[in-house]
Design a protein around this motif. Structure first.
Motif, short mmCIF file in Angstrom:
data_model
loop_
_atom_site.label_atom_id
_atom_site.label_comp_id
_atom_site.label_asym_id
_atom_site.label_seq_id
_atom_site.Cartn_x
_atom_site.Cartn_y
_atom_site.Cartn_z
N SER A 488 0.83 -1.21 0.00
CA SER A 488 0.00 0.00 0.00
C SER A 488 0.86 1.25 0.00
N LEU A 489 1.93 1.24 0.78
CA LEU A 489 2.77 2.43 0.92
C LEU A 489 3.69 2.62 -0.28
N VAL A 490 4.32 1.54 -0.74
CA VAL A 490 5.27 1.71 -1.85
C VAL A 490 4.53 2.03 -3.16
N GLN A 491 3.36 1.41 -3.38
CA GLN A 491 2.61 1.73 -4.60
C GLN A 491 2.05 3.14 -4.55
N SER A 492 1.63 3.58 -3.38
CA SER A 492 1.17 4.97 -3.25
C SER A 492 2.34 5.94 -3.45
N ALA A 493 3.52 5.55 -2.97
CA ALA A 493 4.70 6.39 -3.20
C ALA A 493 4.98 6.52 -4.69
N LYS A 494 4.86 5.43 -5.42
CA LYS A 494 5.07 5.48 -6.88
C LYS A 494 4.01 6.35 -7.55
#
Length: 531
Positions: A488-494
């Motif tokens: 959730s966090l890394v894809q939102s960061a992308k």
């Protein structure tokens, strides 16, 4: 022995018949050698021309495949593999063709007359470190014999080549001096800075690297172990898994805040995909599901939250969406009916799913009704592409003016065609899918933030589809939930244009001392790296 190559006509006068016979034999022998040499050269040229012709044909066929593949029914992974293979094959054939043409020289009958247009190369990013190599002549004196004066530098040509140094491990040495007062017998020393793993070996950068390798690059722990071993660093897969466990637990409060942020949107996309989960008691795997919820693709502050669940029942999205109201873009899975029952929730459909029903028929039997349906749907998508970068109000106005008449015409046409097709046929099923979901399909005509399809969330599901092929299954329900937290966090960061590793490294560094009341500052859409 006479050298026939040096003989002139006048040299033949006065020679004896024996000498003339010897000269004639030498000349015939020389002619035979030349004939054989010419024949061998002709054979080489013929072989080279045939090879050039074959490679040219292969290149033309690859390019034909390249453009034809756009209409092929491939999933994302198949298309990606096809394009990678195509690019490698095309580059190899072009290199062979250039080498052969260089050997053959200019051959108008083989080499195309028009210069081949190459795509403009994208400039290398400015943030990359530049290592400069100066190339200057050893002697800068004018080489003209009558001059010899010193030359003046009038400019330079700069070319750049991209290179890489494989990942290098390094060690942080924290040296904390001890200061004592002999009079008071007092010892003063700086305290140890809090870490995610206080007594462990990994720094925040290594923990972030392990998480990104697992959940962005989809490398199983055993492969990370092998990669690290090439640098002489021993990191057993169990150790790497333990680091991920600690990192996932530390990120849980941030995930909770991310979930609240996602649910703060009035328009949400939802979808689910199966993931195998290990069931130790049964000695095999069982099917679990990852549910995804994302803010609208038109939202200025994008975000996604994943929820790992052991089933596909409606109770899972109902629990996740508790307290939320707004428009839910989803497919026609029956489980969403219960999710949409509470007041304040509206359903929006997926035009891509409706289109897919007709597209499948075209691939099978070239249905003329399906072909016309796709043409009508294409008109709607053309307007959506034009409205993509408009404001919410401008987009809604364009839809009302241009899309609404097309939707109404499509509705009338579908109902009319439904009366002409056999009951129970495949085309009847495709038409019924659209007619039964018509209210949801046209929800975008009432809200400029609603997209016409659910492709936005399907794209955000791709990392899970790629991951499950790499690591095959989740080790447990807890492992799946931890994966959902990190993803959730890394894809939102992308989505917000951040490098996942830089984001996680900074967050894992700051979390141990960051106030919970200000946790929202570390969310991907608000994150600012430390100066």
């Amino acid at each position: 022995m006479l050298n026939v190559h040096e003989l002139k006509a006048q040299d033949l006068y006065g020679l004896s018949p024996v000498a003339l016979t010897e000269i004639a034999e030498q000349m015939l022998q020389h002619i035979d050698e030349q004939s054989r040499h010419i024949a061998a050269q002709a054979q080489d040229i013929k072989f080279r021309d045939a090879k050039i012709e074959r490679i040219t044909f292969e290149l033309a066929r690859l390019k034909a495949w390249k453009f034809a593949a756009k209409t092929e029914a491939m999933n994302a992974e198949q298309r990606q593999l096809f394009e990678e293979t195509l690019a490698a094959d095309e580059a190899s054939l072009e290199a062979q063709l250039e080498a052969l043409q260089a050997q053959a020289g200019a051959q108008p009958d083989v080499v195309p007359q028009e210069p081949r247009r190459r795509p403009k190369r994208q400039a290398l990013p400015e943030h990359l470190v530049r290592v400069e190599h100066q190339h200057e002549p050893e002697d800068t004196t004018c080489p003209s014999p009558d001059c010899g004066q010193p030359m003046v530098r009038v400019g330079e040509d700069v070319s750049e080549r991209l290179d890489i140094v494989p990942a290098q491990f390094f060690v942080h040495r924290h040296i904390r001096g001890k200061w004592a007062c002999r009079c008071c017998e007092l010892l003063v020393q700086e305290p140890v800075a809090p870490q995610i793993i206080d007594s462990g070996m990994p720094a925040a950068g290594l923990m972030a690297h392990t998480l990104v390798s697992r959940f962005v690059d989809h490398l199983p722990y055993y492969r990370q172990e092998q990669i690290n071993a090439r640098s002489g660093v021993h990191t057993p897969r169990s150790t790497l898994a333990a680091w991920s466990g600690r990192g996932g637990a530390a990120l849980q409060p941030l995930f909770d805040a991310q979930r609240e942020f996602v649910l703060g949107a009035q328009v949400l996309h939802a979808d689910e995909t199966p993931v195998n989960m290990l069931d130790p008691g049964a000695g095999k795997t069982r099917r679990a599901y990852v549910w995804a919820y994302a803010r609208s693709g038109f939202d200025a502050l994008p975000g996604v939250a994943y929820d790992f669940c052991v089933g596909r029942g409606a109770k899972y999205p109902m629990a996740f969406l508790q307290g939320w109201s707004g428009t839910l873009v989803r497919d026609e899975f029956k489980g969403y009916e219960s999710v949409l029952k509470p007041d304040g929730r509206t359903a929006a459909g997926c035009l891509a799913h409706a289109r897919r029903k007709f597209d499948e028929l075209i691939k099978v039997n070239q249905s003329p009704v399906a072909t016309q349906a796709l043409q009508r749907i294409a008109w709607l998508y053309r307007i959506e592409r034009e409205a993509r970068d408009l404001t919410e109000e401008e987009r809604l106005a364009m839809r009302q003016a241009r899309s609404k008449p097309l939707w109404e015409e499509l509705h009338v046409w579908l109902r009319l065609e439904r009366t002409h097709v056999p009951e129970g046929s495949a085309i009847a099923g495709a038409i019924d899918y659209s007619l039964n979901a018509w209210t949801a399909l046209t929800a975008n005509l009432n809200d400029g933030m609603v997209q016409v399809d659910n492709n936005h969330i399907e794209n955000l599901m791709r990392p899970w589809a790629m991951g499950r092929k790499a690591w095959l299954f989740a080790g447990s329900e807890l492992a799946g939930q931890r994966a959902a937290v990190v993803m959730s966090l890394v894809q939102s960061a992308k989505l917000n244009g951040h490098d996942p590793w830089a984001y996680l490294k900074d967050v894992l560094t700051r979390l141990p001392t960051h106030m919970n009341s200000r946790i929202e500052e570390l969310l991907p859409h608000r994150w600012q790296p430390m100066g």
